[in-house]
Write an enzyme that holds these catalytic residues in place. Structure first.
Site, mmCIF file in Angstrom:
data_model
loop_
_atom_site.group_PDB
_atom_site.id
_atom_site.type_symbol
_atom_site.label_atom_id
_atom_site.label_comp_id
_atom_site.label_asym_id
_atom_site.label_seq_id
_atom_site.Cartn_x
_atom_site.Cartn_y
_atom_site.Cartn_z
ATOM 1 N N SER A 216 0.884 -1.145 -0.053
ATOM 2 C CA SER A 216 0.020 0.116 0.156
ATOM 3 C C SER A 216 0.755 1.282 -0.058
ATOM 4 O O SER A 216 0.422 2.123 -0.439
ATOM 5 C CB SER A 216 -0.871 -0.085 1.025
ATOM 6 O OG SER A 216 -0.085 0.005 2.363
ATOM 7 N N ASP B 80 -3.760 7.844 8.384
ATOM 8 C CA ASP B 80 -4.819 7.326 8.951
ATOM 9 C C ASP B 80 -4.218 6.325 10.057
ATOM 10 O O ASP B 80 -5.034 5.332 10.689
ATOM 11 C CB ASP B 80 -5.185 6.282 7.798
ATOM 12 C CG ASP B 80 -4.373 5.384 7.241
ATOM 13 O OD1 ASP B 80 -3.237 5.296 7.553
ATOM 14 O OD2 ASP B 80 -4.783 4.818 6.371
ATOM 15 N N HIS C 129 -0.523 4.802 7.094
ATOM 16 C CA HIS C 129 0.014 5.508 5.974
ATOM 17 C C HIS C 129 0.257 6.843 6.087
ATOM 18 O O HIS C 129 -0.194 7.408 7.012
ATOM 19 C CB HIS C 129 -0.833 5.437 4.767
ATOM 20 C CG HIS C 129 -1.717 3.890 4.509
ATOM 21 N ND1 HIS C 129 -2.741 3.520 5.047
ATOM 22 C CD2 HIS C 129 -0.665 3.146 3.929
ATOM 23 C CE1 HIS C 129 -2.847 1.956 4.500
ATOM 24 N NE2 HIS C 129 -1.649 1.736 4.096
#
Length: 392
Positions: free
Chosen positions: A48, A354, A357
């Site tokens: 991610s 968050d 990230h």
């Protein structure tokens, strides 16, 4: 490790005052020419930290408020805007990478992104629904690339007129191949409460599998590799929110989870040694090892100096005590109240988007540090990373 001398060298390389020089680094040499590499494409593999929309295309679309800062809509990235890979592409004068799995509006003329949020180096036995682990682990990403390249060659030979969104076959050999993966492998070990001894054996296997991926691409003609190590996992904001009254030895000098960061460092040491081995094994390769850990740790440790709030602040999501409601979701917290985990007023002040990230602002800062080569071994700018290292 990457001190003032290396940073001065990187700046010296960048200005191009010379036509040819030989730089010695740890018993190796890199042949450097003042002309840049002019990469026509980037092929990226990762999780991610560099997923530009694979998971959003394959599973559920990214929800608001992700993407609000730059795209002003969800754009497949797990933050408020752009990722490090986006800024790398911009620095090289290339468009943002289309995810391989996106069937609409994709443009693969200048590369493709095979990264998938939740992806690991190794195949995981954990269920995606339970643990958020992507089925697109590194071997699958490499298989996707192999099919992508094979179909490109086949279709190019048949096409009378080629679309300007279609890859150019000759560009595969000239492209930059980037890796940013490994964090989820370590995170799985933390969930399973591995000991340091268990981690040591597991990490060796992780690094060997990543090396096999590099070998596979090399055998297919790839030559230039830009490999990120893993970041300080123990400093992720969501981890910091779970540390209460730590006992001696639990946290490091920055108040981060010491064991998690130690395992990340162990991973990085083995990865760096493997890169040195691969340079000797793959004589036509140009492989750069990028110390993202050091870059992120500098940002986290000196957040206010670099214009950010404290590292533990989270822009999007609700994380108080043992209550966690993830970014963009609604949830019931322990006192029975329903909360909506929206975003902060100004994401540019935050390192963490968050809890896991980084924000676009933090990603930009990190990218600005690494593209110049100050945190690389060998310390050359990314624009010159195609130059080969020769063993002494």
């Amino acid at each position: 490790m990457f001190g003032v001398v290396k940073m001065q060298m990187a700046r010296f390389f960048a200005v191009g005052f010379f036509a040819l020089c030989l730089l010695s680094v740890g018993g190796e040499r890199v042949t450097y020419t003042s002309s840049g590499c002019d990469f026509p494409a980037i092929y990226n593999f990762g999780d991610s930290n560099s997923d530009t929309g694979a998971n959003s295309a394959a599973f559920y679309p990214m929800a608001s408020p992700c993407g609000e800062t730059f795209f002003h809509r969800p754009a497949g990235r797990g933050c408020d805007g752009r990722l490090i890979i986006d800024f790398i592409a911009k620095h090289l004068g290339l468009p943002y990478l289309s995810p391989y799995l996106d069937s609409l509006e994709s443009n693969f003329r200048h590369g493709a992104n095979f990264a998938s949020g939740g992806a690991a180096i190794r195949r995981s036995n954990e269920s995606m629904s339970e643990n958020g682990v992507s089925p697109f682990y590194l071997d699958i990403q490499i298989a996707q690339y192999t099919q992508f390249k094979s179909r490109t060659i086949s279709l190019s030979s048949q096409a009378e007129i080629q679309s300007d969104r279609f890859p150019i076959v000759d560009d595969f050999a000239k492209a930059l191949y980037t890796f940013d993966i490994g964090q989820n492998d370590l995170a799985a070990g933390f969930r399973k409460k591995f000991s340091s001894e268990q981690f040591e054996a597991q990490i060796t296997d992780m690094i060997n599998q990543q090396a096999n991926a590099v070998r596979n691409l090399y055998e297919q003609g790839a030559r230039t590799f830009w490999i990120h190590n893993t970041g300080p996992i123990g400093c992720l904001a969501v981890t910091l929110h779970n540390i209460h009254n730590p006992s001696p030895g639990l946290v490091d000098g920055q108040g981060c989870d010491k064991f998690q960061n130690d395992m990340a460092k162990q991973f990085n040491r083995q990865l760096e040694q493997k890169v040195i081995q691969l340079r000797k094994e793959l004589p036509l390769s140009a492989i750069t090892y990028v110390d993202v850990f050091a870059t992120k740790y500098e940002l986290i440790g000196n957040a206010t100096k670099h214009g950010f709030l404290d590292k533990a602040n989270i822009c999007c999501g609700y994380h108080e005590h043992d209550d966690h409601v993830w970014c963009g979701n609604k949830g019931i917290i322990s006192n029975g109240t329903q909360v909506y985990a929206g975003s902060c007023e100004d994401p540019s002040l935050y390192i963490s988007w968050d809890g896991v990230h980084y924000t676009e602002a933090a990603n930009r800062w990190i990218a600005d540090q690494i593209v110049g080569g100050s945190f690389s071994d060998v310390p050359v700018p990314i624009t010159d990373s195609c130059h080969r290292i020769r063993s002494e």
